[in-house]
Design a protein around this motif. Sequence first.
Motif, PDB file in Angstrom:
ATOM      1  N   SER A   1     -10.732  20.192 -11.073  1.00 30.51           N
ATOM      2  CA  SER A   1     -11.888  20.579 -10.270  1.00 30.51           C
ATOM      3  C   SER A   1     -11.811  20.031  -8.850  1.00 30.51           C
ATOM      4  CB  SER A   1     -13.187  20.106 -10.928  1.00 30.51           C
ATOM      5  OG  SER A   1     -13.197  18.699 -11.033  1.00 30.51           O
ATOM      6  N   ARG A   2     -10.819  19.200  -8.581  1.00 28.62           N
ATOM      7  CA  ARG A   2     -10.655  18.612  -7.251  1.00 28.62           C
ATOM      8  C   ARG A   2      -9.174  18.467  -6.940  1.00 28.62           C
ATOM      9  NH1 ARG A   2     -15.053  13.766  -7.637  1.00 28.62           N
ATOM     10  NH2 ARG A   2     -16.818  15.151  -7.885  1.00 28.62           N
ATOM     11  N   SER A   3      -8.867  18.567  -5.638  1.00 29.19           N
ATOM     12  CA  SER A   3      -7.496  18.292  -5.216  1.00 29.19           C
ATOM     13  C   SER A   3      -7.319  16.783  -5.130  1.00 29.19           C
ATOM     14  CB  SER A   3      -7.205  18.961  -3.869  1.00 29.19           C
ATOM     15  OG  SER A   3      -8.109  18.532  -2.897  1.00 29.19           O
TER      16      SER A   3
ATOM     17  N   SER B   1     -12.877  24.905  -2.514  1.00 27.11           N
ATOM     18  CA  SER B   1     -12.427  23.815  -3.392  1.00 27.11           C
ATOM     19  C   SER B   1     -11.242  24.251  -4.259  1.00 27.11           C
ATOM     20  CB  SER B   1     -13.579  23.331  -4.272  1.00 27.11           C
ATOM     21  OG  SER B   1     -14.065  24.391  -5.079  1.00 27.11           O
ATOM     22  N   ILE B   2     -11.273  25.470  -4.760  1.00 25.19           N
ATOM     23  CA  ILE B   2     -10.175  25.990  -5.577  1.00 25.19           C
ATOM     24  C   ILE B   2      -8.948  26.226  -4.696  1.00 25.19           C
ATOM     25  CG2 ILE B   2      -9.434  27.912  -7.042  1.00 25.19           C
ATOM     26  CD1 ILE B   2     -11.620  26.059  -8.274  1.00 25.19           C
TER      27      ILE B   2
ATOM     28  N   THR C   1      -6.609  26.736 -11.795  1.00 21.82           N
ATOM     29  CA  THR C   1      -6.344  25.364 -11.331  1.00 21.82           C
ATOM     30  C   THR C   1      -5.808  24.452 -12.421  1.00 21.82           C
ATOM     31  OG1 THR C   1      -8.590  24.632 -11.813  1.00 21.82           O
ATOM     32  CG2 THR C   1      -8.164  25.515  -9.598  1.00 21.82           C
TER      33      THR C   1
ATOM     34  N   PRO D   1     -13.331  30.097  -3.897  1.00 18.98           N
ATOM     35  CA  PRO D   1     -14.026  28.969  -3.276  1.00 18.98           C
ATOM     36  C   PRO D   1     -13.023  28.055  -2.555  1.00 18.98           C
ATOM     37  CG  PRO D   1     -14.721  29.241  -5.560  1.00 18.98           C
ATOM     38  CD  PRO D   1     -13.548  30.155  -5.346  1.00 18.98           C
TER      39      PRO D   1
ATOM     40  N   ASP E   1      -8.676  20.231   5.268  1.00 15.65           N
ATOM     41  CA  ASP E   1     -10.078  20.485   5.557  1.00 15.65           C
ATOM     42  C   ASP E   1     -10.158  21.962   5.948  1.00 15.65           C
ATOM     43  OD1 ASP E   1      -9.294  20.677   8.253  1.00 15.65           O
ATOM     44  OD2 ASP E   1     -10.033  18.692   8.753  1.00 15.65           O
TER      45      ASP E   1
ATOM     46  N   ARG F   1      -8.140  24.617  -2.023  1.00 15.19           N
ATOM     47  CA  ARG F   1      -7.537  23.312  -1.712  1.00 15.19           C
ATOM     48  C   ARG F   1      -6.644  22.831  -2.852  1.00 15.19           C
ATOM     49  NH1 ARG F   1     -12.892  20.502   0.709  1.00 15.19           N
ATOM     50  NH2 ARG F   1     -12.666  21.212   2.843  1.00 15.19           N
ATOM     51  N   ILE F   2      -7.067  23.054  -4.083  1.00 15.24           N
ATOM     52  CA  ILE F   2      -6.247  22.643  -5.228  1.00 15.24           C
ATOM     53  C   ILE F   2      -4.934  23.413  -5.230  1.00 15.24           C
ATOM     54  CG2 ILE F   2      -6.096  22.644  -7.756  1.00 15.24           C
ATOM     55  CD1 ILE F   2      -9.188  22.207  -7.745  1.00 15.24           C
TER      56      ILE F   2
END
Length: 118
Positions: A21-23, A74-75, A17, A72, A30, A77-78
């Motif tokens: 840690s966040r998009s 979250s990853i 990434t 994950p 979603d 989404r990034i």
Amino acid sequence: MSRPGRDDRPDRLYTVTGGRSRSAPDTPFDLVTLVVAECDPVPGMQSEHAAILRLCERPTAVVEVAAVLRLPVSITRILLSDLLAAGRVSARHPRTGLSSGVPDPDILEQVLVGLRNL
């Protein structure tokens, strides 16, 4: 680099990434957002991005992408945010365009097939 999703050590995820840690907060992803590739992978592209483009030749839910890549959400989404910003994927919520507010039976069937394949 190993195949996407094969090694979920924190240092690998950090590298995948670019340390994020966040998009971005304005990204539309979603769990049920459908993602469609707008192009084919190109030489030199990050392996995870290339895998996503191959996987999303047909509309594919974010949760399915994460499951197949064994990353994950979250990853995932990034990575999807990167591809969206580059115009390499498009995203839409499955309820977009429904006038009755009732999910399309074909979409529900596709989700069921996807869940069975997990």
